[in-house]
Design a protein around this motif. Structure first.
Motif, PDB file in Angstrom:
ATOM      1  N   MET A  30      -2.259  -8.600 -45.595  1.00 20.85           N
ATOM      2  CA  MET A  30      -1.497  -7.054 -45.671  1.00 20.85           C
ATOM      3  C   MET A  30      -2.224  -6.333 -44.685  1.00 20.85           C
ATOM      4  N   VAL A  41       3.159  -6.748 -45.065  1.00 21.01           N
ATOM      5  CA  VAL A  41       2.803  -7.565 -46.010  1.00 21.01           C
ATOM      6  C   VAL A  41       3.602  -9.086 -45.894  1.00 21.01           C
ATOM      7  N   MET A  59      -2.069  -7.021 -54.811  1.00 20.69           N
ATOM      8  CA  MET A  59      -1.794  -6.241 -53.661  1.00 20.69           C
ATOM      9  C   MET A  59      -2.475  -4.837 -53.759  1.00 20.69           C
TER      10      MET A  59
END
Length: 121
Positions: A30, A41, A59
């Motif tokens: 990311m 991403v 994430m």
């Protein structure tokens, strides 16, 4: 990053700093702003077979870790520029101890082991 990821980084705004981060296996990469907002991403196809809640949580942790590291870098930059310790304390930017403590707690609290050691080649 892909072309779309590069375009996303540019969309973050002119002069905005961004931080690149990846999970330990490199299967999630990311680029996030200093505030932890993702602008690019890249997720390996194998990761898309995971439980969506777990993937989203990982994430989010990456965004938080990147934001903390970016805050620490900003703090060091201000310190080198001559800002006083009292001034730095008022910025709310994390110290090295804060970032280290956050990363240790994160490692203890979250299962970061891969679902499988098998990877597509």
């Amino acid at each position: 990053m892909t072309e779309a990821g590069a375009a996303g980084a540019e969309a973050a705004g002119p002069g905005w700093a961004s931080v690149a981060i990846a999970n330990p296996y490199g299967s999630i990469k990311m680029r996030v702003t200093e505030q932890g907002i993702p602008v690019a991403v890249k997720v390996d196809a194998a990761e898309l077979h995971r439980d969506p809640t777990q993937l989203a949580a990982e994430m989010l942790r990456l965004c938080q870790r990147a934001a903390a590291r970016a805050g620490l870098a900003k703090r060091k930059q201000l310190e080198e520029a001559g800002m006083s310790a009292a001034g730095l304390a008022h910025t709310g930017l994390p110290t090295e101890a804060d970032v280290a403590r956050q990363e240790i707690v994160e490692e203890q609290d979250y299962d970061t082991e891969p679902q499988s050691w098998l990877r597509t080649v």
